[in-house]
Design a protein around this motif. Structure first.
Motif, PDB file in Angstrom:
ATOM      1  N   GLU A 157      -1.870   7.842  -2.978  1.00 47.31           N
ATOM      2  CA  GLU A 157      -0.537   7.096  -3.128  1.00 47.31           C
ATOM      3  C   GLU A 157      -0.912   5.450  -3.084  1.00 47.31           C
ATOM      4  N   ASP A 158      -1.667   5.125  -2.298  1.00 49.90           N
ATOM      5  CA  ASP A 158      -1.956   3.496  -2.034  1.00 49.90           C
ATOM      6  C   ASP A 158      -2.617   3.347  -3.143  1.00 49.90           C
ATOM      7  N   ILE A 159      -3.622   4.093  -3.657  1.00 50.41           N
ATOM      8  CA  ILE A 159      -4.386   3.835  -4.716  1.00 50.41           C
ATOM      9  C   ILE A 159      -3.698   3.836  -6.092  1.00 50.41           C
ATOM     10  N   MET A 160      -2.651   4.757  -6.282  1.00 52.73           N
ATOM     11  CA  MET A 160      -1.567   4.681  -7.213  1.00 52.73           C
ATOM     12  C   MET A 160      -1.036   3.252  -7.227  1.00 52.73           C
ATOM     13  N   ARG A 161      -0.465   2.832  -6.223  1.00 52.40           N
ATOM     14  CA  ARG A 161       0.364   1.582  -6.121  1.00 52.40           C
ATOM     15  C   ARG A 161      -0.506   0.349  -6.176  1.00 52.40           C
ATOM     16  N   TYR A 162      -1.455   0.235  -5.249  1.00 54.64           N
ATOM     17  CA  TYR A 162      -2.060  -1.046  -5.231  1.00 54.64           C
ATOM     18  C   TYR A 162      -3.508  -0.955  -5.682  1.00 54.64           C
ATOM     19  N   GLY A 163      -4.000  -0.032  -6.114  1.00 48.49           N
ATOM     20  CA  GLY A 163      -5.445  -0.093  -6.817  1.00 48.49           C
ATOM     21  C   GLY A 163      -6.441   0.048  -5.685  1.00 48.49           C
ATOM     22  N   GLN A 164      -6.043   0.218  -4.531  1.00 51.52           N
ATOM     23  CA  GLN A 164      -7.038   0.522  -3.424  1.00 51.52           C
ATOM     24  C   GLN A 164      -6.319   1.195  -2.060  1.00 51.52           C
ATOM     25  N   THR A 165      -7.145   1.849  -1.194  1.00 54.35           N
ATOM     26  CA  THR A 165      -6.485   2.237   0.034  1.00 54.35           C
ATOM     27  C   THR A 165      -5.878   1.088   0.752  1.00 54.35           C
ATOM     28  N   ALA A 166      -4.647   1.066   1.325  1.00 52.85           N
ATOM     29  CA  ALA A 166      -4.012   0.053   1.847  1.00 52.85           C
ATOM     30  C   ALA A 166      -3.821  -0.060   3.424  1.00 52.85           C
ATOM     31  N   THR A 167      -4.586   0.990   3.890  1.00 52.81           N
ATOM     32  CA  THR A 167      -4.442   0.938   5.383  1.00 52.81           C
ATOM     33  C   THR A 167      -5.273  -0.208   6.038  1.00 52.81           C
ATOM     34  N   GLY A 168      -4.118  -1.115   6.788  1.00 52.73           N
ATOM     35  CA  GLY A 168      -4.753  -2.273   7.183  1.00 52.73           C
ATOM     36  C   GLY A 168      -5.544  -1.999   8.625  1.00 52.73           C
ATOM     37  N   ALA A 169      -4.830  -1.127   9.562  1.00 49.69           N
ATOM     38  CA  ALA A 169      -5.530  -0.476  10.508  1.00 49.69           C
ATOM     39  C   ALA A 169      -5.161   0.775  10.463  1.00 49.69           C
ATOM     40  N   ASP A 170      -5.823   1.612  11.708  1.00 47.19           N
ATOM     41  CA  ASP A 170      -5.697   3.037  11.790  1.00 47.19           C
ATOM     42  C   ASP A 170      -5.766   3.969  10.738  1.00 47.19           C
ATOM     43  N   HIS A 171      -6.859   3.740   9.872  1.00 47.37           N
ATOM     44  CA  HIS A 171      -7.503   4.413   8.726  1.00 47.37           C
ATOM     45  C   HIS A 171      -8.129   5.626   9.326  1.00 47.37           C
ATOM     46  N   PRO A 172      -7.342   6.765   8.762  1.00 43.43           N
ATOM     47  CA  PRO A 172      -7.758   7.965   9.317  1.00 43.43           C
ATOM     48  C   PRO A 172      -9.223   8.398   9.580  1.00 43.43           C
TER      49      PRO A 172
ATOM     50  N   ARG B 146     -11.698  15.395  -4.791  1.00 42.95           N
ATOM     51  CA  ARG B 146     -11.743  14.305  -3.782  1.00 42.95           C
ATOM     52  C   ARG B 146     -12.230  13.073  -4.813  1.00 42.95           C
ATOM     53  N   ASP B 147     -11.793  13.188  -6.198  1.00 43.82           N
ATOM     54  CA  ASP B 147     -12.222  12.242  -7.051  1.00 43.82           C
ATOM     55  C   ASP B 147     -10.985  11.716  -7.796  1.00 43.82           C
ATOM     56  N   VAL B 148     -10.878  10.239  -7.521  1.00 45.14           N
ATOM     57  CA  VAL B 148      -9.060   9.870  -7.674  1.00 45.14           C
ATOM     58  C   VAL B 148      -9.225  10.074  -9.265  1.00 45.14           C
ATOM     59  N   HIS B 149     -10.391   9.321 -10.119  1.00 41.79           N
ATOM     60  CA  HIS B 149     -10.179   9.348 -11.570  1.00 41.79           C
ATOM     61  C   HIS B 149      -9.901  10.581 -12.241  1.00 41.79           C
ATOM     62  N   SER B 150     -10.633  11.627 -11.861  1.00 43.06           N
ATOM     63  CA  SER B 150     -10.535  13.048 -12.684  1.00 43.06           C
ATOM     64  C   SER B 150      -9.053  13.592 -12.395  1.00 43.06           C
ATOM     65  N   ILE B 164       6.921  13.296 -19.806  1.00 43.48           N
ATOM     66  CA  ILE B 164       7.248  12.362 -18.713  1.00 43.48           C
ATOM     67  C   ILE B 164       6.567  10.746 -19.342  1.00 43.48           C
ATOM     68  N   PRO B 165       7.267   9.845 -19.714  1.00 40.55           N
ATOM     69  CA  PRO B 165       6.771   8.637 -20.490  1.00 40.55           C
ATOM     70  C   PRO B 165       5.849   8.020 -19.464  1.00 40.55           C
ATOM     71  N   PRO B 166       4.726   7.373 -20.108  1.00 38.90           N
ATOM     72  CA  PRO B 166       3.560   6.619 -19.249  1.00 38.90           C
ATOM     73  C   PRO B 166       4.273   5.797 -18.273  1.00 38.90           C
ATOM     74  N   ALA B 167       5.160   4.786 -18.639  1.00 39.00           N
ATOM     75  CA  ALA B 167       5.733   4.002 -18.008  1.00 39.00           C
ATOM     76  C   ALA B 167       6.491   4.400 -16.522  1.00 39.00           C
ATOM     77  N   ARG B 168       6.785   5.688 -16.610  1.00 37.94           N
ATOM     78  CA  ARG B 168       7.309   6.133 -15.419  1.00 37.94           C
ATOM     79  C   ARG B 168       6.428   7.140 -14.289  1.00 37.94           C
ATOM     80  N   ARG B 169       5.329   7.079 -14.851  1.00 35.78           N
ATOM     81  CA  ARG B 169       4.235   8.179 -13.985  1.00 35.78           C
ATOM     82  C   ARG B 169       4.118   7.636 -12.727  1.00 35.78           C
ATOM     83  N   LYS B 170       4.335   6.320 -12.163  1.00 38.21           N
ATOM     84  CA  LYS B 170       4.085   6.169 -10.979  1.00 38.21           C
ATOM     85  C   LYS B 170       5.127   5.728 -10.044  1.00 38.21           C
ATOM     86  N   ASP B 171       6.321   6.225 -10.907  1.00 36.54           N
ATOM     87  CA  ASP B 171       7.772   5.998  -9.877  1.00 36.54           C
ATOM     88  C   ASP B 171       7.795   7.187  -9.208  1.00 36.54           C
TER      89      ASP B 171
END
Lengths: 284, 280
Positions: A157-172, B146-150, B164-171
C-alpha cells in the motif's frame, strides 16, 4: 526513600516471573510472550517494559547504560538511570563497550555490540500486524499460522501511494525465518544491526504486556519486495558537522541564530568518544 | 472418467451447529422446530448437506433467510469451522484428502489458491482503507508473490476486466459506489485464477441496472474461464439467469435439487412450489 526499597525495586517473585517470560522469549525468537506488567513509579508507555526487564535481570556486578533516542543525557534516560542506580547501587556508564546492560529507546548504539552484552529495547507497539488487524485474538492466530500477508500488504500500500515503503521506523523484520516482529521504533538504519548480533536483544512492552527477544547470532531479515529492496536511511552525502563522519545516523538540526541546517551524530556517547580520541591524538 | 464427469468440489454430510445440543435434540431431527431445539436453543444451521459442483458448472442455492445458505458458504471458504463433514476439491491432492480434516495452514492455502469468494457485503471481502490495487494484491501476496511490478500489472489487468477506470484504481473502496465495490471484490476473487468461485448474494442491495451489470460480468467471466461457480441467492431471477443446476435449502437441509428449469417450472416440494409461485 528508595534506599529502604527492595533491591532493584521489584519484589523477587515479580522478577522471577519476568525472567521466566524472558527465557521463553529467547527460546522462541521473535514470539511475543505475555507477562504481568507491574506498576512502577513511572507511567506505562514511558519505558516500563524495558525497565522491568532491566530491573529483573540486573545484578550487583552489572554496569548499566541508559539511552533515549541515542542520547545519554535526555530527561527520560537520566530519570530511568537514576531510578535503577538508587535502587541497586550498580555502576553506570555512557561507554557502550563497558556496559553489560544497555536499556534504550528508538536506537541501537553505533559502537558494535559484543558477546555477553544485553540490549533492552523499550517497545510502544509490539504487534507488527496491528495496523491491518485490530483484534489481538486474530493476530495471535495469524502468527500461529505464519500468515503475514498483512505486514506485506501495508508495504504494498505504501508503494502504491508513495512509490516506496514509507516506514520511517519500526520496519518489520522476520526472525529466524519464522516470526515477523516489530523491532520497536528504531530507524531503518539500525535494522541491519539486529541481524546476527553477538549481543542478546530483548524487547519489553510494558503497556501492551509483551516481552520478545532475538537471541545472539540469529538471522533477522527486514521485509522487502523483490523489486523494491530494503534501504537504510540515506543522508544525501551529508556529514557530521563536528567529526566529519558520514556512515552514521545523523540528526538534522537548525542553527537558531543563522537558520542554517546542519547535521550531527545522533548517538551522543559515540560522538563524545570520537571527539575525545581526536583531542588525545592532537595532544600527543 | 473424463474431467467433465469428476466433480470439482464435493461436500459430504456437512453439519454445522451453534450450541452443544441436548438429549432432546441430538439425533432426533423430528423434535427440532425450524432448525432450532426448543429446549437447549441449539441451532442446527446445516444438517447433512451433501452437494457437488462439476467443472464449468454453475450451481445455485436458493432458500429463505436463515436456511443455512451463508453458513454453508462460510464453511466452504473456511471463515468458520464445520461441526463435521467432508470437503474435497479436485485441484487439492487429487480430491482424495478431506480439507476439513487438514491443518489450518493448508486450509488457508486452499482458500488463497483454489477459491475465490464474493460476499454480499463488500466490507467482509475488502479492506476498505487500502487501495483497490492493494486489495487485489492481498490475494497474490498471500499466495507468495513478492514482486510488486507483476502484481500491479495483474491488478490493472483484472480491474480493466471489471471496468474500474485507471484514475480510481489507487482509491480506497470505501469511496466507491456499491456496484464498484462489488466489481473490485470480483476482481480480487479472480486474482489467482481459482477453479472455483463462491458467490454469496452478490447482487442483494444493488439497484436493478447495477445488478444487471454485475450479473453480466459474472456470466462473461464464467464463459471465458470456465470457472465452476457456487452461487447463493434468494432472488430466483438471478438463479434463472446464471445457474445450470439448483439446490433448494430450508431449515438447514437440502429439500430439493435438480436442473434450474425443472425446479422453476415443475417444483416438487411444497416449499419450493410456494417459493416459485410467490415470484412476482
Amino acid at each position: 526513600m528508595f534506599k529502604e526499597k527492595h533491591f532493584a525495586f521489584l519484589d523477587e517473585s515479580s522478577k522471577k516471573e519476568i525472567r521466566r517470560a524472558v527465557l521463553k522469549a529467547v527460546a522462541i525468537p521473535g514470539y511475543q510472550v505475555p507477562f504481568a506488567s507491574r506498576e512502577l513509579p513511572i507511567a506505562r508507555g514511558w519505558g516500563t517494559g524495558g525497565l522491568q526487564i532491566t530491573l529483573s535481570l540486573i545484578g550487583e556486578d552489572d554496569i548499566v547504560k541508559v539511552i533515549d533516542q541515542g542520547s545519554d543525557e535526555s530527561v527520560n534516560a537520566v530519570s530511568l538511570r537514576n531510578l535503577i542506580q538508587e535502587t541497586t547501587n550498580v555502576r553506570s556508564t555512557i561507554r557502550t563497550q563497558e556496559a553489560t546492560l544497555i536499556q534504550t529507546r528508538h536506537r541501537i548504539p553505533e559502537t558494535p555490540l559484543k558477546e555477553g552484552q544485553i540490549l533492552i529495547l523499550q517497545v510502544p507497539l509490539p504487534e507488527p500486524l496491528r495496523n491491518v488487524e485490530p483484534s489481538e485474538y486474530k493476530t495471535k492466530k495469524l502468527h500461529g499460522e505464519g500468515d503475514y500477508s498483512g505486514a506485506w500488504l501495508k508495504m504494498f500500500e505504501d508503494i502504491m501511494r508513495y512509490g516506496q515503503t514509507a516506514t520511517g521506523a519500526d520496519h518489520p523484520v522476520c526472525v529466524d525465518g519464522r516470526y515477523v516482529m516489530a523491532p520497536s521504533p528504531i530507524p531503518r538504519f539500525d535494522n541491519p544491526k539486529l541481524d546476527n548480533s553477538p549481543a542478546l536483544l530483548l524487547f519489553g512492552a510494558g503497556r501492551e504486556k509483551k516481552i520478545y527477544a532475538v537471541p545472539p547470532y540469529t538471522q533477522v531479515v527486514s521485509l522487502a519486495f523483490d523489486d523494491y529492496p530494503f534501504r537504510r536511511e540515506r543522508f544525501a552525502g551529508e556529514k557530521c558537522r563536528l567529526t566529519g563522519l558520514s556512515d552514521v545516523y545523523l540528526d538534522e538540526l537548525t542553527d537558531e541564530t543563522t537558520g542554517e541546517i546542519y547535521y550531527q551524530i545522533n548517538d551522543s556517547s559515540y560522538l563524545l568518544e570520537h571527539l575525545n580520541r581526536e583531542t588525545e591524538m592532537q595532544t600527543e | 472418467m473424463t474431467q467433465w464427469e469428476k466433480p470439482v468440489l464435493t461436500l459430504k454430510n456437512f453439519n454445522k451447529t451453534f450450541g452443544n445440543g441436548c438429549s432432546f435434540c441430538k439425533d432426533k431431527p423430528e423434535n427440532l422446530k425450524g432448525g432450532c431445539c426448543p429446549k437447549c436453543r441449539t441451532i442446527y444451521a446445516c444438517r447433512d448437506v451433501s452437494l457437488c459442483v462439476y467443472c464449468g458448472e454453475v450451481v445455485g442455492i436458493v432458500g429463505e433467510s436463515g436456511s443455512g445458505k451463508s453458513t454453508l458458504m462460510q464453511a466452504l471458504y473456511f471463515d468458520s469451522e464445520p461441526t463435521d463433514g467432508e470437503y474435497y476439491l479436485d485441484a487439492y491432492k487429487n480430491g482424495e484428502r478431506n480439507i476439513f480434516a487438514d491443518s489450518r495452514r493448508q486450509q488457508k492455502w486452499v482458500r488463497n489458491m483454489l477459491l475465490g469468494m464474493v460476499y454480499q457485503n463488500p466490507v467482509m471481502g475488502l479492506k476498505m482503507h487500502f487501495s483497490a490495487q492493494s486489495n487485489i494484491a492481498e490475494k497474490m501476496i498471500a499466495a507468495g508473490n513478492r514482486d510488486v511490478h507483476s502484481m500491479v500489472a495483474r491488478g490493472n489487468d483484472l480491474l480493466e476486466r471489471v471496468s474500474i477506470p485507471p484514475a480510481r484504481r489507487k482509491d480506497n473502496p470505501c469511496n466507491f459506489s456499491g456496484g464498484m465495490q462489488q466489481r473490485v471484490q470480483i476482481a480480487k476473487a479472480l486474482a489467482n485464477e481459482p477453479p472455483v468461485l463462491l458467490l454469496d448474494e452478490i447482487t442483494t442491495g444493488l439497484d436493478l441496472s447495477v445488478q444487471a451489470d454485475v450479473l453480466e460480468l459474472i456470466q462473461k467471466i464464467q464463459r471465458a474461464n470456465r470457472n465452476s461457480i457456487l452461487l447463493v441467492s434468494h432472488d430466483l431471477s438471478v438463479i434463472r439467469m446464471l445457474a445450470d443446476r439448483t439446490v433448494v435449502m430450508r431449515n438447514g437441509q437440502i429439500i430439493e435439487e435438480g436442473l434450474t428449469d425443472q425446479i422453476l417450472e415443475d417444483p416438487q416440494h411444497p416449499y419450493t412450489q410456494q417459493l416459485v409461485y410467490s415470484l412476482l
